[in-house]
Design an enzyme around this catalytic site. Sequence first.
Site, PDB file in Angstrom:
ATOM      1  N   HIS A  59      15.731 -16.974 -15.892  1.00  0.00           N
ATOM      2  CA  HIS A  59      15.828 -15.688 -16.605  1.00  0.00           C
ATOM      3  C   HIS A  59      17.280 -15.473 -17.017  1.00  0.00           C
ATOM      4  O   HIS A  59      18.200 -15.752 -16.254  1.00  0.00           O
ATOM      5  CB  HIS A  59      15.366 -14.559 -15.686  1.00  0.00           C
ATOM      6  N   CYS A 113      -3.715   0.543  -4.867  1.00  0.00           N
ATOM      7  CA  CYS A 113      -4.273  -0.049  -3.656  1.00  0.00           C
ATOM      8  C   CYS A 113      -5.609   0.615  -3.367  1.00  0.00           C
ATOM      9  O   CYS A 113      -5.740   1.827  -3.471  1.00  0.00           O
ATOM     10  CB  CYS A 113      -3.307   0.158  -2.492  1.00  0.00           C
ATOM     11  N   LYS A 126      14.857 -18.227 -11.880  1.00  0.00           N
ATOM     12  CA  LYS A 126      16.064 -19.058 -12.022  1.00  0.00           C
ATOM     13  C   LYS A 126      16.425 -19.350 -13.468  1.00  0.00           C
ATOM     14  O   LYS A 126      17.546 -19.712 -13.764  1.00  0.00           O
ATOM     15  CB  LYS A 126      15.947 -20.356 -11.216  1.00  0.00           C
ATOM     16  N   ASN A 151      11.720  -0.595  -6.756  1.00  0.00           N
ATOM     17  CA  ASN A 151      11.843  -1.251  -8.056  1.00  0.00           C
ATOM     18  C   ASN A 151      10.515  -1.205  -8.787  1.00  0.00           C
ATOM     19  O   ASN A 151       9.489  -1.626  -8.246  1.00  0.00           O
ATOM     20  CB  ASN A 151      12.252  -2.720  -7.883  1.00  0.00           C
ATOM     21  N   GLU A 152      10.515  -0.653  -9.973  1.00  0.00           N
ATOM     22  CA  GLU A 152       9.330  -0.670 -10.836  1.00  0.00           C
ATOM     23  C   GLU A 152       8.033  -0.419 -10.074  1.00  0.00           C
ATOM     24  O   GLU A 152       7.137  -1.278 -10.035  1.00  0.00           O
ATOM     25  CB  GLU A 152       9.261  -1.995 -11.594  1.00  0.00           C
ATOM     26  N   CYS A 183       0.858  -1.186   0.000  1.00  0.00           N
ATOM     27  CA  CYS A 183       0.000   0.000   0.000  1.00  0.00           C
ATOM     28  C   CYS A 183       0.895   1.237   0.000  1.00  0.00           C
ATOM     29  O   CYS A 183       1.857   1.306   0.758  1.00  0.00           O
ATOM     30  CB  CYS A 183      -0.857  -0.029   1.256  1.00  0.00           C
ATOM     31  N   GLU A 195      17.705  -1.856 -16.810  1.00  0.00           N
ATOM     32  CA  GLU A 195      17.617  -3.308 -16.994  1.00  0.00           C
ATOM     33  C   GLU A 195      17.401  -3.626 -18.463  1.00  0.00           C
ATOM     34  O   GLU A 195      16.651  -2.928 -19.157  1.00  0.00           O
ATOM     35  CB  GLU A 195      16.418  -3.907 -16.240  1.00  0.00           C
TER      36      GLU A 195
END
Length: 686
Positions: free
Chosen positions: A365, A162, A363, A156-157, A122, A314
């Site tokens: 990726h 919410c 695992k 992150n991103e 949230c 990324e």
Amino acid sequence: MGKYQPINPKLPHLIHGADYNPDQWLDRPDILADDLRLMKLANCNAMSVGIFAWAALEPEEGKFNFEWLDRILDQLAADGIYAVLATPSGARPAWLAQKYPEVLRVDADRRRILYGNRHNHCYTSPVYREKVKIINTKLAERYKEHPALLVWHVSNEYGGECHCDLCQEKFREWLQVKYQTLDALNHAWWTAFWSHTYTDWSQIQSPAPHGEQSIHGLALDWKRFVTHQTIDFFKAEKAPLKAITPEIPVTTNFMGTYPGLNYWKFAKELDVISWDSYPRWHGEKADWQTAAEVAFVHDLNRSLKQGKPFMLMESTPSMTNWQIVAKKKRPGMHLLSSLQAVAHGADTVQYFQWRKGRGGAEKFHGAVVDHVGHEQTRVFRDVAEVGAVLKELDPVLGTTVEAEVALLFDWENRWALEEAMGPRQEKKYEETCHRHYFPFWSRGVPVDVINADQDFSRYRLLVAPMLYMVRPGVGERLADFVAKGGTLVATYWSGIVDENDLCFLGGVPGPLRKTLGIWVEEIDALYDGEVNYVSMLDGNALGLKGEYKARELCDVLHLETAQSLAVYKEDYYAGRPALTVNRFGQGEAYYLASRNEDCFLGDFYHCLIEKNNIKRVLPAELPVGVTAQVRTDGRQEFVFVSNFTPENQVVDLKDQEFKELRTGERIRGSLTLASYGVKILARNRT
Ligand code: GLA
Ligand code: ZN
């Protein structure tokens, strides 16, 4: 113009690195030691550390463990590698969710999620904000003098929304500040529709699948609020970092054209823009089509700070694991796609991820270091090559792109457009923007991707596809842009609603009507597969000939001060204007009344480029699938010529002479590019 400062002057080189999760390997000091050896071999100079490390940093509430991170940062610094240091709010420890369920997000269907996954807290919860403040303060205090600290990677991103009671309350407060009175809100939201008049603020609820969906003003304001509240959370995260380490730049990684957040608002709070790019190379589309779509997003990210270089935070060194089919990059593609970001203004090439974990959802990726654990892999060699090339590109650092063309891609417009019911449910706004962008990309014409609040006076040609929402002042600024000599291109389904998604009265395209010199009486919607034709009029000012297919949306309009350049061929509007131009002050405003096939856009923009003497990066026509982009400091120019096809291509350089940046070799006449090849040419500006 000159050069921008490096992202952090501590590291005056292009940045190369990856998301590094040593917290998954704390029981394997041998592997952690080998990581450093491999990082140097891969030519990495900055690693993104600690993105999801909260449980390792605070294993129990109030009990912190920074020793492992001390060791990692010390070792990185000892090896001359910097840290893009993360705050860990993107994923919370289990103890936190268990003790304080309010930190868990409530979905639109008003169901509180269970503990799990990530990116789902949230944004209002005072407890979550407090816990984040504590850990961020500790990180900043502990590492403020650390030589490795380069950039703050906040969370992150950010994304999602919410609908908990705390968020509903904040939404109402935000609305009260915005509208002051319920009368004003009821008017702006047109709530007399279906008896929706609100008589108390507490009656207002966020949209829900089993609740409100019909009040578009509400839906729009909810989206604005989600952006506001996410930024508010970000600012709370940033505050301790800025208080303790004011000189360390702060970023958070964006997700391209993610629809849920208005990045134009967010960008103002960042010191440097960064984004995560995961195109589907070698997929259903031709690679050059994919390349143009990614280029569009790179240009957007550069434009978010008016040309300041951004970070490619990324990208995958090989493949993702979440796309339906995770195909590997073909030889050449890794260097090509990495340099593509640089060509459009990135000062970094970074990856997700450094090393594949043994378990968990990622695992499989792509990673720089595979489970095999050594450097004898194709992917590792590709990555090391990119690092080696970036080392040779110091002159490019801090340079930018100077565009004469801007394309409007506006989040609020998109929200309103996509919410609207009719004339076709699928609006294809982003796809339409891509289609209008492509003719410039394929001709090597630099483009900025901006929203409607930006300064238009920097440009000579402004393309505004489907500008459905025209906020106050935008119509006037567009008129001013054209009056002073600019060329504007607008399309069907423009100038329909104001900033509240209320339709303009008195004729479409509302505030654009005078500038465009037309009145649109009707818009016709065609079924998929149906076609009309746009026939160019003899002797039209653009010199275009023949006819083009029009699909899906066709405006039926009246000329006021504009002239017709083409007419429809069929149906009840046969012979009516389909393409118009209005001379307005010193400039011209074009109106594309229908959604025309791509070859029309190619021919049309080709004419406008020629007519307005818009600069192309290279003088000759480029082969299909090849583009040329340029970065400059105003004196030197660095031309990135890129071949997004699997065949060799030859590019005509006419009489221009270049120096190849990496080899110093003189190049004249023509340039041969290998399959998925890229060359960087330097020239002095004349
Ligand atoms: C996102 C996230 C990363 C990782 C990658 C995988 O971009 O930020 O943590 O999950 O996707 O592609
Ligand atoms: Zn909430």
